[in-house]
Design a protein around this motif. Structure first.
Motif, PDB file in Angstrom:
ATOM      1  N   PRO A 138      -6.381 -42.776  31.416  1.00 15.36           N
ATOM      2  CA  PRO A 138      -5.812 -41.670  32.255  1.00 15.36           C
ATOM      3  C   PRO A 138      -6.031 -40.299  31.789  1.00 15.36           C
ATOM      4  N   VAL A 139      -6.243 -40.014  30.408  1.00 14.45           N
ATOM      5  CA  VAL A 139      -6.507 -38.704  29.857  1.00 14.45           C
ATOM      6  C   VAL A 139      -7.847 -38.303  30.534  1.00 14.45           C
ATOM      7  N   ARG A 140      -8.894 -39.456  30.631  1.00 15.84           N
ATOM      8  CA  ARG A 140     -10.184 -38.925  31.244  1.00 15.84           C
ATOM      9  C   ARG A 140      -9.915 -38.976  32.602  1.00 15.84           C
ATOM     10  N   GLN A 141      -9.180 -39.797  33.258  1.00 17.79           N
ATOM     11  CA  GLN A 141      -9.147 -39.706  34.706  1.00 17.79           C
ATOM     12  C   GLN A 141      -8.276 -38.432  35.246  1.00 17.79           C
ATOM     13  N   TYR A 142      -7.463 -38.065  34.672  1.00 20.22           N
ATOM     14  CA  TYR A 142      -6.853 -36.735  35.127  1.00 20.22           C
ATOM     15  C   TYR A 142      -7.309 -35.381  34.544  1.00 20.22           C
ATOM     16  N   ALA A 143      -8.149 -35.541  33.401  1.00 16.51           N
ATOM     17  CA  ALA A 143      -8.746 -34.158  33.046  1.00 16.51           C
ATOM     18  C   ALA A 143      -9.832 -34.048  34.019  1.00 16.51           C
ATOM     19  N   ALA A 144     -10.675 -35.109  34.498  1.00 19.05           N
ATOM     20  CA  ALA A 144     -11.599 -34.989  35.442  1.00 19.05           C
ATOM     21  C   ALA A 144     -11.084 -34.578  36.920  1.00 19.05           C
ATOM     22  N   GLU A 145      -9.818 -34.940  37.235  1.00 18.86           N
ATOM     23  CA  GLU A 145      -9.287 -34.488  38.440  1.00 18.86           C
ATOM     24  C   GLU A 145      -9.019 -33.056  38.354  1.00 18.86           C
ATOM     25  N   ALA A 146      -8.533 -32.562  37.102  1.00 19.92           N
ATOM     26  CA  ALA A 146      -8.101 -31.182  37.184  1.00 19.92           C
ATOM     27  C   ALA A 146      -9.331 -30.353  36.480  1.00 19.92           C
ATOM     28  N   GLY A 147     -10.174 -30.699  36.300  1.00 22.71           N
ATOM     29  CA  GLY A 147     -11.373 -29.738  35.831  1.00 22.71           C
ATOM     30  C   GLY A 147     -11.278 -29.438  34.378  1.00 22.71           C
ATOM     31  N   VAL A 148     -10.425 -30.116  33.689  1.00 17.68           N
ATOM     32  CA  VAL A 148     -10.430 -29.650  32.186  1.00 17.68           C
ATOM     33  C   VAL A 148     -11.017 -30.542  31.367  1.00 17.68           C
TER      34      VAL A 148
END
Length: 235
Positions: free
Chosen positions: A85-95
């Motif tokens: 989920p860290v990889r997924q949501y970092a990509a979603e938020a652009g961080v």
């Protein structure tokens, strides 16, 4: 975030855990085990405004089809277990996923048990919630227009994926407030992390060269200590 770190440490949380566990028995005996205060968060730890980056439309669904199922807390907590989920949501938020993971490591200083968090918050309404230790004000400022716009701050202790997603977008907003070229020998990720800990106003002050205080410096030192293993975790 910052206010829970003053005088924090494993020993302090062990004592708090014993006291709260005893308190939970009393609370359950009075039939209020699910009650939780909803006090405001200190403004010092809330971001001062939304970031400049564009966010995808929120839509009406609280759980997008491709989102991970809510991660229910159980047993031992290790931030590395949440690499997906860290990889997924970092990509979603652009961080940076490494930045998001290192925030989880830095915020793992206290027990992240839902009952313990809620019992502690009943006595300290401005306490933070979830594995990313997010304050109510920061969550409320971050969620409008985001994929989790229909979710509530009170859900953070029970849904670790939500806590990670909200933290990712909060980091996005903080990064959007930084000048293009801060005039200090700190990386943008380090400044954003300091903003997560100390608030957007302090982050911008640090970016202008204002001296970092002892508490923020301690957070920065831990972040540097945790940086390499955070990168390994999200490979």
């Amino acid at each position: 975030m910052s206010e829970d770190k003053k005088g924090s440490g494993p020993g302090r949380w062990l004592v708090i855990g014993v006291v709260v566990v005893a308190g939970l028995g009393l609370v359950r005996g009075n039939g209020h085990d699910d009650a939780a205060s909803a006090g405001p968060s200190p403004t010092a730890t809330a971001p001062s405004g939304p970031g400049s980056g564009a966010a995808p439309s929120a839509g009406s669904s609280a759980t997008p089809p491709n989102a991970p199922k809510p991660s229910k807390p159980s047993g031992r907590y290790d931030p590395a277990d949440y690499a997906a989920p860290v990889r997924q949501y970092a990509a979603e938020a652009g961080v940076s996923p490494q930045l998001l993971m290192v925030i989880l490591y830095n915020e793992a200083y206290k027990p992240h048990d839902p009952e313990l968090e809620r019992a502690w918050q009943r006595g300290k309404p401005d306490a933070s919630f979830g594995i990313a230790n997010m304050h109510r004000a920061a969550f409320e400022d971050t969620r409008p227009g985001r994929p989790f716009a229909s979710r509530q701050w009170e859900e953070l202790p029970d849904d670790r994926n939500l806590a990670i997603q909200a933290a990712a977008w909060h980091l996005h907003d903080l990064a959007g407030q930084l000048p293009a070229r801060p005039g200090v020998p700190l990386s943008r990720d380090e400044l954003v992390a300091l903003g997560y800990n100390a608030g957007a106003g302090n982050m911008l002050a640090f970016a202008r060269g204002v001296r970092i205080g002892s508490q923020a410096q301690s957070y920065l030192d831990r972040l540097r200590d945790n940086w390499s293993k955070s990168g390994e975790a999200v490979k």
